[in-house]
Design a protein around this motif. Structure first.
Motif, PDB file in Angstrom:
ATOM      1  N   PRO A   6       0.832  -1.203   0.000  1.00 48.40           N
ATOM      2  CA  PRO A   6       0.000   0.000   0.000  1.00 48.40           C
ATOM      3  C   PRO A   6       0.871   1.259   0.000  1.00 48.40           C
ATOM      4  CG  PRO A   6       0.052  -0.974   2.175  1.00 48.40           C
ATOM      5  CD  PRO A   6       0.829  -1.890   1.277  1.00 48.40           C
ATOM      6  N   HIS A   7       0.309   2.356  -0.506  1.00 47.11           N
ATOM      7  CA  HIS A   7       1.010   3.644  -0.454  1.00 47.11           C
ATOM      8  C   HIS A   7      -0.015   4.775  -0.371  1.00 47.11           C
ATOM      9  CE1 HIS A   7       0.178   5.187  -4.525  1.00 47.11           C
ATOM     10  NE2 HIS A   7       0.244   3.925  -4.924  1.00 47.11           N
ATOM     11  N   THR A   8       0.467   5.938   0.033  1.00 47.04           N
ATOM     12  CA  THR A   8      -0.371   7.139   0.100  1.00 47.04           C
ATOM     13  C   THR A   8       0.270   8.286  -0.674  1.00 47.04           C
ATOM     14  OG1 THR A   8       0.702   7.814   2.162  1.00 47.04           O
ATOM     15  CG2 THR A   8      -1.336   6.518   2.360  1.00 47.04           C
ATOM     16  N   LEU A   9       1.127   7.956  -1.626  1.00 47.47           N
ATOM     17  CA  LEU A   9       1.940   8.967  -2.306  1.00 47.47           C
ATOM     18  C   LEU A   9       1.312   9.562  -3.557  1.00 47.47           C
ATOM     19  CD1 LEU A   9       5.332   7.054  -2.128  1.00 47.47           C
ATOM     20  CD2 LEU A   9       4.600   8.955  -0.693  1.00 47.47           C
ATOM     21  N   GLY A  10       0.363   8.885  -4.156  1.00 50.00           N
ATOM     22  CA  GLY A  10      -0.139   9.294  -5.464  1.00 50.00           C
ATOM     23  C   GLY A  10       0.687   8.632  -6.556  1.00 50.00           C
ATOM     24  N   LYS A  11       0.048   8.344  -7.661  1.00 42.21           N
ATOM     25  CA  LYS A  11       0.710   7.605  -8.738  1.00 42.21           C
ATOM     26  C   LYS A  11       1.918   8.346  -9.317  1.00 42.21           C
ATOM     27  CE  LYS A  11      -2.107   5.016 -11.456  1.00 42.21           C
ATOM     28  NZ  LYS A  11      -3.235   4.763 -12.382  1.00 42.21           N
ATOM     29  N   ASP A  12       1.815   9.663  -9.478  1.00 42.96           N
ATOM     30  CA  ASP A  12       2.926  10.425 -10.064  1.00 42.96           C
ATOM     31  C   ASP A  12       4.196  10.297  -9.223  1.00 42.96           C
ATOM     32  OD1 ASP A  12       1.417  11.284 -12.218  1.00 42.96           O
ATOM     33  OD2 ASP A  12       0.896  13.208 -11.294  1.00 42.96           O
ATOM     34  N   ARG A  16       7.704   8.441 -10.220  1.00 46.94           N
ATOM     35  CA  ARG A  16       8.965   9.184 -10.156  1.00 46.94           C
ATOM     36  C   ARG A  16      10.008   8.409  -9.358  1.00 46.94           C
ATOM     37  NH1 ARG A  16      12.074  11.869  -7.064  1.00 46.94           N
ATOM     38  NH2 ARG A  16      10.779  11.740  -5.209  1.00 46.94           N
ATOM     39  N   ARG A  17       9.602   7.895  -8.203  1.00 50.14           N
ATOM     40  CA  ARG A  17      10.532   7.133  -7.368  1.00 50.14           C
ATOM     41  C   ARG A  17      10.955   5.827  -8.034  1.00 50.14           C
ATOM     42  NH1 ARG A  17       8.572   7.781  -1.060  1.00 50.14           N
ATOM     43  NH2 ARG A  17       8.302  10.042  -1.101  1.00 50.14           N
ATOM     44  N   MET A  18      10.018   5.168  -8.703  1.00 48.95           N
ATOM     45  CA  MET A  18      10.349   3.906  -9.389  1.00 48.95           C
ATOM     46  C   MET A  18      11.348   4.151 -10.520  1.00 48.95           C
ATOM     47  SD  MET A  18       8.794   1.536  -7.719  1.00 48.95           S
ATOM     48  CE  MET A  18       9.018   0.160  -8.821  1.00 48.95           C
ATOM     49  N   HIS A  19      11.141   5.209 -11.285  1.00 50.83           N
ATOM     50  CA  HIS A  19      12.084   5.546 -12.349  1.00 50.83           C
ATOM     51  C   HIS A  19      13.468   5.841 -11.760  1.00 50.83           C
ATOM     52  CE1 HIS A  19       9.861   5.763 -16.154  1.00 50.83           C
ATOM     53  NE2 HIS A  19       8.817   6.178 -15.455  1.00 50.83           N
ATOM     54  N   LYS A  20      13.501   6.607 -10.702  1.00 48.87           N
ATOM     55  CA  LYS A  20      14.765   7.018 -10.085  1.00 48.87           C
ATOM     56  C   LYS A  20      15.542   5.833  -9.509  1.00 48.87           C
ATOM     57  CE  LYS A  20      16.630  10.109  -6.572  1.00 48.87           C
ATOM     58  NZ  LYS A  20      16.329  11.094  -5.532  1.00 48.87           N
ATOM     59  N   HIS A  21      14.841   4.846  -8.952  1.00 45.86           N
ATOM     60  CA  HIS A  21      15.502   3.751  -8.238  1.00 45.86           C
ATOM     61  C   HIS A  21      15.439   2.398  -8.951  1.00 45.86           C
ATOM     62  CE1 HIS A  21      16.241   6.243  -4.714  1.00 45.86           C
ATOM     63  NE2 HIS A  21      15.022   6.731  -4.880  1.00 45.86           N
ATOM     64  N   PRO A  41       6.716  -0.185 -20.445  1.00 53.93           N
ATOM     65  CA  PRO A  41       5.862  -0.320 -21.628  1.00 53.93           C
ATOM     66  C   PRO A  41       4.614   0.561 -21.569  1.00 53.93           C
ATOM     67  CG  PRO A  41       5.669  -2.264 -20.256  1.00 53.93           C
ATOM     68  CD  PRO A  41       6.750  -1.405 -19.651  1.00 53.93           C
ATOM     69  N   SER A  42       4.234   1.003 -20.378  1.00 56.90           N
ATOM     70  CA  SER A  42       3.123   1.950 -20.227  1.00 56.90           C
ATOM     71  C   SER A  42       3.403   2.812 -19.006  1.00 56.90           C
ATOM     72  CB  SER A  42       1.780   1.224 -20.089  1.00 56.90           C
ATOM     73  OG  SER A  42       1.690   0.574 -18.844  1.00 56.90           O
ATOM     74  N   GLU A  43       2.622   3.847 -18.851  1.00 58.86           N
ATOM     75  CA  GLU A  43       2.841   4.811 -17.776  1.00 58.86           C
ATOM     76  C   GLU A  43       2.821   4.177 -16.384  1.00 58.86           C
ATOM     77  OE1 GLU A  43      -0.272   7.883 -16.771  1.00 58.86           O
ATOM     78  OE2 GLU A  43       1.280   9.177 -17.607  1.00 58.86           O
ATOM     79  N   ASP A  44       1.965   3.185 -16.181  1.00 55.13           N
ATOM     80  CA  ASP A  44       1.796   2.589 -14.863  1.00 55.13           C
ATOM     81  C   ASP A  44       2.347   1.179 -14.744  1.00 55.13           C
ATOM     82  OD1 ASP A  44       0.519   4.877 -13.887  1.00 55.13           O
ATOM     83  OD2 ASP A  44      -1.439   4.190 -14.569  1.00 55.13           O
ATOM     84  N   VAL A  61       6.035  -4.417 -12.321  1.00 56.08           N
ATOM     85  CA  VAL A  61       5.519  -3.591 -11.242  1.00 56.08           C
ATOM     86  C   VAL A  61       4.347  -2.797 -11.814  1.00 56.08           C
ATOM     87  CG1 VAL A  61       6.016  -1.698  -9.641  1.00 56.08           C
ATOM     88  CG2 VAL A  61       7.809  -3.363 -10.215  1.00 56.08           C
ATOM     89  N   GLU A  62       3.212  -2.891 -11.159  1.00 55.60           N
ATOM     90  CA  GLU A  62       2.046  -2.125 -11.575  1.00 55.60           C
ATOM     91  C   GLU A  62       1.760  -1.066 -10.518  1.00 55.60           C
ATOM     92  OE1 GLU A  62      -2.687  -2.643 -12.590  1.00 55.60           O
ATOM     93  OE2 GLU A  62      -1.437  -4.427 -12.472  1.00 55.60           O
ATOM     94  N   VAL A  63       1.742   0.186 -10.953  1.00 61.18           N
ATOM     95  CA  VAL A  63       1.463   1.302 -10.052  1.00 61.18           C
ATOM     96  C   VAL A  63      -0.043   1.568 -10.080  1.00 61.18           C
ATOM     97  CG1 VAL A  63       1.911   3.729  -9.551  1.00 61.18           C
ATOM     98  CG2 VAL A  63       3.735   2.296 -10.518  1.00 61.18           C
ATOM     99  N   ARG A  64      -0.666   1.443  -8.918  1.00 63.01           N
ATOM    100  CA  ARG A  64      -2.099   1.710  -8.781  1.00 63.01           C
ATOM    101  C   ARG A  64      -2.295   2.916  -7.860  1.00 63.01           C
ATOM    102  NH1 ARG A  64      -4.145  -4.525  -7.795  1.00 63.01           N
ATOM    103  NH2 ARG A  64      -3.527  -5.320  -9.850  1.00 63.01           N
ATOM    104  N   ASP A  65      -3.524   3.385  -7.767  1.00 60.15           N
ATOM    105  CA  ASP A  65      -3.800   4.584  -6.977  1.00 60.15           C
ATOM    106  C   ASP A  65      -3.335   4.477  -5.532  1.00 60.15           C
ATOM    107  OD1 ASP A  65      -4.951   6.015  -9.076  1.00 60.15           O
ATOM    108  OD2 ASP A  65      -6.936   5.160  -8.697  1.00 60.15           O
TER     109      ASP A  65
END
Length: 99
Positions: A6-12, A16-21, A41-44, A61-65
């Motif tokens: 779970p996260h509370t950061l927002g998808k953006d 950003r963190r996934m790209h960086k790390h 392959p896609s934004e999320d 890795v799938e980024v969800r809300d």
């Protein structure tokens, strides 16, 4: 193997963190054991391919809300690593998703 965090950061912010790390994903495996490549392959969705002991391990890795879902298709030969790998993913990805 499937880990949902779970996260509370927002998808953006998560993206950003996934790209960086993304280059740190190889460190989830014991030192020197894996070579990891990533792609978006896609934004999320980030695709992961790990080469471990001559075996290819695809995943993503799938980024969800409100959560991030990490999946890897461990071959039978490497299924003994499932527990330690899940623990490493939870620890490292959890650190990455901390507010």
């Amino acid at each position: 193997m499937r880990v949902t965090l779970p996260h509370t950061l927002g998808k953006d912010e998560v993206r950003r963190r996934m790209h960086k790390h993304a280059s740190e994903i190889g460190s989830f495996f014991p030192a020197g054991l894996a070579s990891v490549t990533t792609d978006w392959p896609s934004e999320d969705r980030m695709s992961i391919n790990a080469q471990v002991m001559g075996q290819s391990i695809p995943g993503g890795v799938e980024v969800r809300d409100n959560e991030v879902v990490i999946e890897m298709d461990l071959p039978l030969m490497l299924s003994v690593m499932k527990g330690p790998l899940e623990a490493a993913v939870k620890q490292q990805a959890g650190r990455l998703l901390a507010p």
